[in-house]
Every structure is written in C-alpha cells, then in structure tokens.
Design a protein around this motif. Structure first.
Motif, PDB file in Angstrom:
ATOM      1  N   TYR A 229      57.267   0.294  56.028  1.00 54.47           N
ATOM      2  CA  TYR A 229      56.589  -0.767  56.859  1.00 54.47           C
ATOM      3  C   TYR A 229      56.145  -0.614  57.877  1.00 54.47           C
ATOM      4  CZ  TYR A 229      59.160  -2.977  52.794  1.00 54.47           C
ATOM      5  OH  TYR A 229      59.778  -3.934  51.873  1.00 54.47           O
ATOM      6  N   GLU A 233      52.686  -3.064  54.986  1.00 55.24           N
ATOM      7  CA  GLU A 233      53.629  -2.822  53.311  1.00 55.24           C
ATOM      8  C   GLU A 233      54.390  -1.763  53.800  1.00 55.24           C
ATOM      9  OE1 GLU A 233      52.283  -4.683  51.808  1.00 55.24           O
ATOM     10  OE2 GLU A 233      50.608  -5.634  53.079  1.00 55.24           O
ATOM     11  N   PHE A 234      55.004  -1.941  52.802  1.00 51.21           N
ATOM     12  CA  PHE A 234      56.382  -0.217  52.583  1.00 51.21           C
ATOM     13  C   PHE A 234      55.436   0.998  53.121  1.00 51.21           C
ATOM     14  CE2 PHE A 234      58.578   2.925  49.278  1.00 51.21           C
ATOM     15  CZ  PHE A 234      59.156   2.028  50.723  1.00 51.21           C
ATOM     16  N   GLU A 297      62.596  -4.944  53.901  1.00 50.72           N
ATOM     17  CA  GLU A 297      62.287  -5.818  52.868  1.00 50.72           C
ATOM     18  C   GLU A 297      62.699  -7.029  53.690  1.00 50.72           C
ATOM     19  OE1 GLU A 297      64.425  -4.737  49.091  1.00 50.72           O
ATOM     20  OE2 GLU A 297      62.809  -6.039  47.678  1.00 50.72           O
ATOM     21  N   LYS A 300      60.250  -8.266  55.474  1.00 51.06           N
ATOM     22  CA  LYS A 300      58.660  -8.397  55.181  1.00 51.06           C
ATOM     23  C   LYS A 300      58.378  -9.107  53.945  1.00 51.06           C
ATOM     24  CE  LYS A 300      55.127  -7.165  53.186  1.00 51.06           C
ATOM     25  NZ  LYS A 300      53.830  -7.501  53.532  1.00 51.06           N
TER      26      LYS A 300
END
Ligand code: PLP
Length: 393
Positions: A229, A233-234, A297, A300
């Motif tokens: 991240y 984004e991951f 996660e 995000k």
C-alpha cells in the motif's frame, strides 16, 4: 543506558557498515519516536518504509504477544497454518493467480525471484536462458546476486567476482536492445526507491510487458519498497495496470517484523529441494504480517489512506512553493520526495530536519525522501511539516 554509553559500546563492538546518525531511539507511538533523552520526533521515514502501521500499534502488539505465548518457530519441515493463511491473503490482495515463497528480507526475496527466473530459463527452453536485465539506477539488495542486479555501480566496488548473467539497461527503452536469446527475465522497480524516488512511465512499462510476454521473458517486479500500500494501492503493479510474472515483497508487509515474500504465477516451478529458508515464513512473522495487512486493507477501504496521501501531497506542494531549496516533487502515494537543488542541500536539509524533530531520508543523489507510516494521523502530518518548514523556508 545513556547515549554516550551506546556510542561507546557500538563503536567498539559493531561493524561500522552504516554511516549512522548519532542518535538512539527508545520507544515510539503512532508516527512519533522518542530518543534516549526523551526528545520526540515525527517520523517521515518509518525505518526506510518498514513501520507501515506506525509504532505501538495495539492490534499488532497483541497478535505478537499472543503468538509468542504459543509458538514462534517450527521450521518449514512442517505445515504452518499462519504461513498458509498469509499466502492466501497476499494472493487475494494481489488479484493475480499466484503462489508464495517466504523469506526474511528484501534481498532474500529478490534472490528467490532470481532463482525462479534461472529455473524458468533452464526448464522451458532447449537452449538455456539465464540472463536477467535490470535498470541502471535500480537497487535490489546487498547479497552478491542482488548487488550485481543493482544497477548502481557505486555498490559494486570491492566485491567482485559476482554471479554471472546480469545485464544492466540504461533505461526502459534500452531494455529492448539488451534482450537476446539467453534472456530469461527483466527485473525492475516500478517506483525506484534508493535510486531517487523515480516512477517509471506507465505506458512504457505496459508496452514492455506486452513485448516480454510475446518473447516468453518473465516480467519480475521488485515491490520491496513500493508494495504493501505504499503507492496507495496494495501493489504499485496495480497502479500500473500490469500483471507481472513474479513479485518480491518485504519491508512494509511485516510492520517491523522481518519478512520477505516471492509471489509467482509459475506455481509449479519450484519443487521440493529447489529453494528454502530456515526462518522464512515462521509463526511470528506470518502472524504479524497478516495483522499488518488487515490493518492496511481497512485503512485503504475506509478512504483514510487516500486522505493522508492527499494531505501529504498538499504539504509537499507548499514546501516546493515556499522554499528555494527544491526543484520538484517526485513519487507516488506515500513514497514521495523533494528534489533538492544539489547534494549538499539534500544533506543539510536531512540533518537539520532531524535537529528540528522530524525524520526524513535521502534517496539518489539529491532527493529528500518521505516514507511515513501509512497510518500517520492528520495531526502528525501537520506537526511534521511545521517542523520541516523551519528548516527549508
Ligand atoms: C526495491 C528494494 N529492493 C530490495 C531491497 C533490499 O531489502 P533488504 O534490505 O530488506 O534486504 C530494498 C531495500 O531498500 C529495496 O528498496
């Protein structure tokens, strides 16, 4: 222990491989570190992109404490439930059809990636393909193979002879000219970290991906710094809209616990005995990493990560506008930097920032690099930049 005592013992007993700042931290909270004298610092470096969930994270501490009471390590001779679950999590977050090998660091993950490429080149073609192309200003690690893969010549002094079969391309365009019938893989960082926070152009990466696919050459992405991240984004690979064959991860996926991972689409390439690691993927590191990834996660999904990225970007813009020391802003997500007018300004800014209570990093020849914890609060960002501005305006 006093700072003087630490300095004395360190200089007597520890190999002087690091040009260390003469400061020692004792504890941390959020994005704030406290040194031995109790002085606090806003950390815009997170241990070079490692402390992705900051310091003293209660969820991570609890997972680690619980796991230490149960089991730390059994070796990879036996099934490890936490490892299996972490592999599943990484594959799901990636969205790619891959499986995972666990290591303990970025260099070790890259070594695994290099070995995968060599086996791919050996078993799939009548004439062995073994060459791996990397980029001139890349950084891939400190083992002999990853040093040779590292395109920056300055790292190569003293340590030859290196493993054979690494070819340095001067740029993405130059990769095409370097490909021959012995090339098995191209290995790149999408956002070069140590080399100077340089994000490769998206269209050019996509074009190269197609070309490599046609030639059955592996596209291997070193996401040791850009993954977990850091780019927003991951994986930075998601930002680039590409689907790599192999990915290396480390740093931020462990939140401070050493772990590396190699993810590959070629799921049957490594067979029993081909590769291994005593510590890789043990109970401690894989339980920690699962927790770190869950936290990130959520950050995000809630939009909190994006808000931090935008605020950070805005504050960097202000620095650029109000200071004469910088030429431009570079990077993506929370892997960003300010390009200083020269290397001396870069050095001075980093040292003075530390004195003024904010930690920033160097990258390349003249980049002041920012890799804050991904969970950094709004207040911590504002306070960090308040301290930083005193140095640069
Ligand atoms: C892109 C990249 N690859 C590999 C490495 C090496 O990782 P480690 O120091 O964990 O071996 C680094 C470290 O900075 C890195 O930034």
């Amino acid at each position: 222990m006093t700072l003087e005592e630490v300095k004395e013992i360190d200089s007597t007993y520890v190999m002087p491989t690091y040009g260390r700042m003469q400061i020692a931290f004792e504890r941390g909270e959020g994005a704030r570190l406290y040194d031995l004298q109790g002085r606090d610092y806003i950390d815009f470096g997170s241990g070079i992109g490692v402390n992705s969930v900051g310091y003293g994270n209660q969820r991570l501490s609890k997972v680690l404490a619980d796991q230490t009471h149960k089991l730390l390590h059994t070796s990879n001779l036996y099934l490890i439930p936490q490892q299996a679950l972490l592999a599943k999590k990484l594959v799901e977050l990636s969205g790619y059809d891959m499986n995972v090998f666990f290591a303990n660091s970025g260099a070790e993950a890259n070594e695994g990636m290099i070995k995968l490429a060599r086996k791919y080149g050996e078993v799939n073609f009548s004439k062995k393909r073994y060459k791996i192309i990397t980029l001139a200003s890349s950084f891939h690690g400190r083992t002999l193979a990853t040093l040779k893969a590292t395109g920056q010549e300055s790292y190569h002094r003293f340590f030859s002879p290196f493993p054979d079969g690494f070819v340095i391309a001067q740029s993405l365009q130059d990769v095409y000219a370097k490909i021959d019938d012995e090339t098995c893989a191209v290995m790149i960082e999408l956002i070069q970290g140590e080399g100077g926070i340089y994000a490769l152009p998206k269209e050019e990466v996509q074009k190269l991906e197609k070309h490599l696919r046609n030639k059955e050459i592996l596209l291997m992405i070193d996401e040791v710094q850009s993954g977990a991240y850091r780019s927003g984004e991951f994986l930075a690979s998601h930002l680039y809209g590409i689907s790599p064959d192999v990915i290396a991860l480390a740093k931020g996926i462990g939140g401070g616990v050493p772990i590396g991972a190699v993810m590959s689409k070629h799921k049957d390439l490594f067979q029993a005995g081909d590769h291994g690691s005593t510590f890789g993927g043990n109970f401690l590191s894989t339980s920690a990493s699962q927790c770190v990834l869950e936290i990130l996660e959520e950050e995000k999904a809630s939009g909190a990560l994006q808000e931090r990225i935008e605020l950070f970007d805005h504050k960097l813009e202000e620095c650029l506008r109000d200071s004469q020391k910088f030429i431009k802003k570079v990077g993506v997500g929370l892997m960003v930097g300010l390009e200083a007018r020269d290397a001396q300004i870069q050095r001075e800014v980093i040292n003075q920032a530390l004195e003024s209570g904010v930690i920033v990093l160097r990258a390349g020849k003249n980049i002041v690099r920012f890799l804050p914890p991904l969970t950094i609060s709004r207040e911590e960002i504002l306070e960090g930049f308040e301290r930083f501005r005193k140095v640069i305006v």
